[in-house]
Scaffold this motif. Structure first.
Motif, PDB file in Angstrom:
ATOM      1  N   ILE A  94       0.843  -1.199   0.000  1.00 18.56           N
ATOM      2  CA  ILE A  94       0.000   0.000   0.000  1.00 18.56           C
ATOM      3  C   ILE A  94       0.880   1.253   0.000  1.00 18.56           C
ATOM      4  CG2 ILE A  94      -1.718   1.334   1.285  1.00 18.56           C
ATOM      5  CD1 ILE A  94      -2.823  -1.411   2.273  1.00 18.56           C
ATOM      6  N   ASP A  95       1.887   1.284   0.877  1.00 21.86           N
ATOM      7  CA  ASP A  95       2.805   2.431   0.913  1.00 21.86           C
ATOM      8  C   ASP A  95       3.432   2.662  -0.457  1.00 21.86           C
ATOM      9  OD1 ASP A  95       2.389   2.925   3.630  1.00 21.86           O
ATOM     10  OD2 ASP A  95       4.224   1.888   4.275  1.00 21.86           O
ATOM     11  N   GLN A  96       3.923   1.601  -1.063  1.00 20.19           N
ATOM     12  CA  GLN A  96       4.614   1.734  -2.347  1.00 20.19           C
ATOM     13  C   GLN A  96       3.670   2.162  -3.465  1.00 20.19           C
ATOM     14  OE1 GLN A  96       6.629  -2.088  -2.668  1.00 20.19           O
ATOM     15  NE2 GLN A  96       8.551  -1.135  -2.033  1.00 20.19           N
ATOM     16  N   ALA A  97       2.488   1.572  -3.525  1.00 15.71           N
ATOM     17  CA  ALA A  97       1.536   1.897  -4.593  1.00 15.71           C
ATOM     18  C   ALA A  97       1.103   3.361  -4.531  1.00 15.71           C
ATOM     19  CB  ALA A  97       0.319   0.979  -4.513  1.00 15.71           C
ATOM     20  N   ARG A  98       1.024   3.882  -3.323  1.00 19.43           N
ATOM     21  CA  ARG A  98       0.583   5.265  -3.139  1.00 19.43           C
ATOM     22  C   ARG A  98       1.744   6.255  -3.147  1.00 19.43           C
ATOM     23  NH1 ARG A  98      -4.068   6.683  -1.023  1.00 19.43           N
ATOM     24  NH2 ARG A  98      -3.039   8.161   0.377  1.00 19.43           N
ATOM     25  N   GLY A  99       2.972   5.751  -3.105  1.00 17.36           N
ATOM     26  CA  GLY A  99       4.122   6.638  -3.020  1.00 17.36           C
ATOM     27  C   GLY A  99       4.279   7.256  -1.648  1.00 17.36           C
ATOM     28  N   ASP A 100       3.698   6.609  -0.641  1.00 17.77           N
ATOM     29  CA  ASP A 100       3.770   7.096   0.732  1.00 17.77           C
ATOM     30  C   ASP A 100       5.048   6.604   1.410  1.00 17.77           C
ATOM     31  OD1 ASP A 100       1.280   8.352   0.546  1.00 17.77           O
ATOM     32  OD2 ASP A 100       0.204   6.611   1.335  1.00 17.77           O
ATOM     33  N   SER A 101       5.454   7.283   2.457  1.00 17.83           N
ATOM     34  CA  SER A 101       6.634   6.858   3.192  1.00 17.83           C
ATOM     35  C   SER A 101       6.315   5.605   4.013  1.00 17.83           C
ATOM     36  CB  SER A 101       7.135   7.982   4.101  1.00 17.83           C
ATOM     37  OG  SER A 101       6.127   8.357   5.018  1.00 17.83           O
ATOM     38  N   LYS A 102       7.378   4.865   4.335  1.00 13.60           N
ATOM     39  CA  LYS A 102       7.239   3.637   5.116  1.00 13.60           C
ATOM     40  C   LYS A 102       6.487   3.948   6.410  1.00 13.60           C
ATOM     41  CE  LYS A 102       9.913   0.097   7.501  1.00 13.60           C
ATOM     42  NZ  LYS A 102      11.246  -0.367   7.880  1.00 13.60           N
ATOM     43  N   GLY A 103       5.507   3.123   6.714  1.00 12.73           N
ATOM     44  CA  GLY A 103       4.758   3.265   7.953  1.00 12.73           C
ATOM     45  C   GLY A 103       3.433   3.988   7.820  1.00 12.73           C
ATOM     46  N   THR A 104       3.180   4.616   6.685  1.00 11.95           N
ATOM     47  CA  THR A 104       1.930   5.360   6.505  1.00 11.95           C
ATOM     48  C   THR A 104       0.718   4.436   6.593  1.00 11.95           C
ATOM     49  OG1 THR A 104       3.051   6.992   5.129  1.00 11.95           O
ATOM     50  CG2 THR A 104       0.645   6.880   4.942  1.00 11.95           C
ATOM     51  N   ALA A 105       0.749   3.328   5.871  1.00  7.54           N
ATOM     52  CA  ALA A 105      -0.374   2.382   5.906  1.00  7.54           C
ATOM     53  C   ALA A 105      -0.506   1.750   7.282  1.00  7.54           C
ATOM     54  CB  ALA A 105      -0.203   1.306   4.839  1.00  7.54           C
ATOM     55  N   PHE A 106       0.630   1.504   7.956  1.00  7.79           N
ATOM     56  CA  PHE A 106       0.586   0.925   9.303  1.00  7.79           C
ATOM     57  C   PHE A 106      -0.099   1.879  10.282  1.00  7.79           C
ATOM     58  CE2 PHE A 106       2.567   0.306  13.523  1.00  7.79           C
ATOM     59  CZ  PHE A 106       2.022  -0.934  13.808  1.00  7.79           C
ATOM     60  N   LEU A 107       0.216   3.161  10.198  1.00  9.23           N
ATOM     61  CA  LEU A 107      -0.439   4.125  11.087  1.00  9.23           C
ATOM     62  C   LEU A 107      -1.940   4.179  10.819  1.00  9.23           C
ATOM     63  CD1 LEU A 107       2.196   7.004  11.103  1.00  9.23           C
ATOM     64  CD2 LEU A 107       1.705   5.352  12.923  1.00  9.23           C
ATOM     65  N   ALA A 108      -2.332   4.099   9.553  1.00  6.73           N
ATOM     66  CA  ALA A 108      -3.761   4.065   9.212  1.00  6.73           C
ATOM     67  C   ALA A 108      -4.399   2.798   9.779  1.00  6.73           C
ATOM     68  CB  ALA A 108      -3.950   4.139   7.703  1.00  6.73           C
ATOM     69  N   PHE A 109      -3.699   1.665   9.647  1.00  8.35           N
ATOM     70  CA  PHE A 109      -4.214   0.406  10.188  1.00  8.35           C
ATOM     71  C   PHE A 109      -4.438   0.528  11.691  1.00  8.35           C
ATOM     72  CE2 PHE A 109      -3.430  -3.677  12.270  1.00  8.35           C
ATOM     73  CZ  PHE A 109      -4.424  -4.443  11.686  1.00  8.35           C
ATOM     74  N   LYS A 110      -3.480   1.116  12.393  1.00 10.34           N
ATOM     75  CA  LYS A 110      -3.618   1.270  13.848  1.00 10.34           C
ATOM     76  C   LYS A 110      -4.842   2.110  14.200  1.00 10.34           C
ATOM     77  CE  LYS A 110      -0.092   2.266  16.369  1.00 10.34           C
ATOM     78  NZ  LYS A 110       1.180   2.751  16.938  1.00 10.34           N
ATOM     79  N   GLN A 111      -5.123   3.138  13.410  1.00  8.96           N
ATOM     80  CA  GLN A 111      -6.285   3.984  13.662  1.00  8.96           C
ATOM     81  C   GLN A 111      -7.597   3.227  13.444  1.00  8.96           C
ATOM     82  OE1 GLN A 111      -6.479   7.288  14.805  1.00  8.96           O
ATOM     83  NE2 GLN A 111      -4.345   6.843  15.278  1.00  8.96           N
ATOM     84  N   LEU A 112      -7.597   2.324  12.470  1.00  7.90           N
ATOM     85  CA  LEU A 112      -8.825   1.617  12.086  1.00  7.90           C
ATOM     86  C   LEU A 112      -8.983   0.247  12.742  1.00  7.90           C
ATOM     87  CD1 LEU A 112      -8.638   2.449   8.282  1.00  7.90           C
ATOM     88  CD2 LEU A 112     -10.204   3.461   9.961  1.00  7.90           C
ATOM     89  N   LYS A 113      -7.954  -0.250  13.392  1.00 14.60           N
ATOM     90  CA  LYS A 113      -7.916  -1.638  13.874  1.00 14.60           C
ATOM     91  C   LYS A 113      -9.134  -2.016  14.721  1.00 14.60           C
ATOM     92  CE  LYS A 113      -4.822  -5.053  15.880  1.00 14.60           C
ATOM     93  NZ  LYS A 113      -5.565  -5.661  16.941  1.00 14.60           N
ATOM     94  N   ASP A 114      -9.594  -1.121  15.568  1.00 10.43           N
ATOM     95  CA  ASP A 114     -10.734  -1.450  16.431  1.00 10.43           C
ATOM     96  C   ASP A 114     -12.019  -1.696  15.640  1.00 10.43           C
ATOM     97  OD1 ASP A 114      -9.148  -1.327  18.678  1.00 10.43           O
ATOM     98  OD2 ASP A 114      -9.755   0.711  19.223  1.00 10.43           O
ATOM     99  N   SER A 115     -12.098  -1.154  14.435  1.00 14.30           N
ATOM    100  CA  SER A 115     -13.299  -1.366  13.612  1.00 14.30           C
ATOM    101  C   SER A 115     -13.131  -2.551  12.658  1.00 14.30           C
ATOM    102  CB  SER A 115     -13.631  -0.098  12.808  1.00 14.30           C
ATOM    103  OG  SER A 115     -12.628   0.157  11.851  1.00 14.30           O
ATOM    104  N   PHE A 116     -11.945  -3.142  12.621  1.00 14.16           N
ATOM    105  CA  PHE A 116     -11.665  -4.281  11.747  1.00 14.16           C
ATOM    106  C   PHE A 116     -11.917  -5.596  12.478  1.00 14.16           C
ATOM    107  CE2 PHE A 116      -8.191  -2.222   8.852  1.00 14.16           C
ATOM    108  CZ  PHE A 116      -9.172  -1.535   8.173  1.00 14.16           C
TER     109      PHE A 116
END
Length: 86
Positions: free
Chosen positions: A13-35
Motif C-alpha cells: 500500500i505504501d509503495q503503490a501510493r508513493g507514501d513513506s514507510k509506515g503510513t499504511a501501518f499508522l492508518a491500520f492502527k487507527q482503524l484496527k478497532d473497527s476491523f
C-alpha cells in the motif's frame, strides 16, 4: 488464511501510493478497532507463521524489518485507502 484470496501488505500500500514507510501501518492502527481479524485482515505471527512471513519477505511484499505481518483483505484495503484519502 484463505490462500486464494487477494491480499495487500502494508508495504504494498505504501509503495503503490508513493507514501513513506509506515503510513499504511499508522492508518491500520487507527482503524484496527473497527476491523475484524479474518474478515478485514490476517495477522501473521513470527512464532506461528515464520515460513509464510519469510516467503512474503523474499517476494518483496513486506519490509525486511517486518517481524509480525499484516495482510489486508479487499475490505481492509478499501478502508485504509478511504482513510488515507479522506
Amino acid at each position: 488464511m484463505a490462500k486464494s484470496e487477494k491480499t495487500w501488505s502494508l508495504r504494498e500500500i505504501d509503495q503503490a501510493r508513493g507514501d513513506s514507510k509506515g503510513t499504511a501501518f499508522l492508518a491500520f492502527k487507527q482503524l484496527k478497532d473497527s476491523f475484524d481479524e479474518g474478515r478485514d485482515y490476517y495477522y501473521l505471527s513470527a512464532s506461528q507463521d515464520a515460513r509464510e512471513i519469510e516467503s512474503l519477505r523474499k517476494a518483496g511484499r513486506i519490509y525486511e524489518t517486518t517481524v509480525n505481518a499484516i495482510l489486508l483483505t479487499e475490505g481492509g484495503y478499501s478502508a485504509i485507502l478511504d482513510y488515507l484519502d479522506g
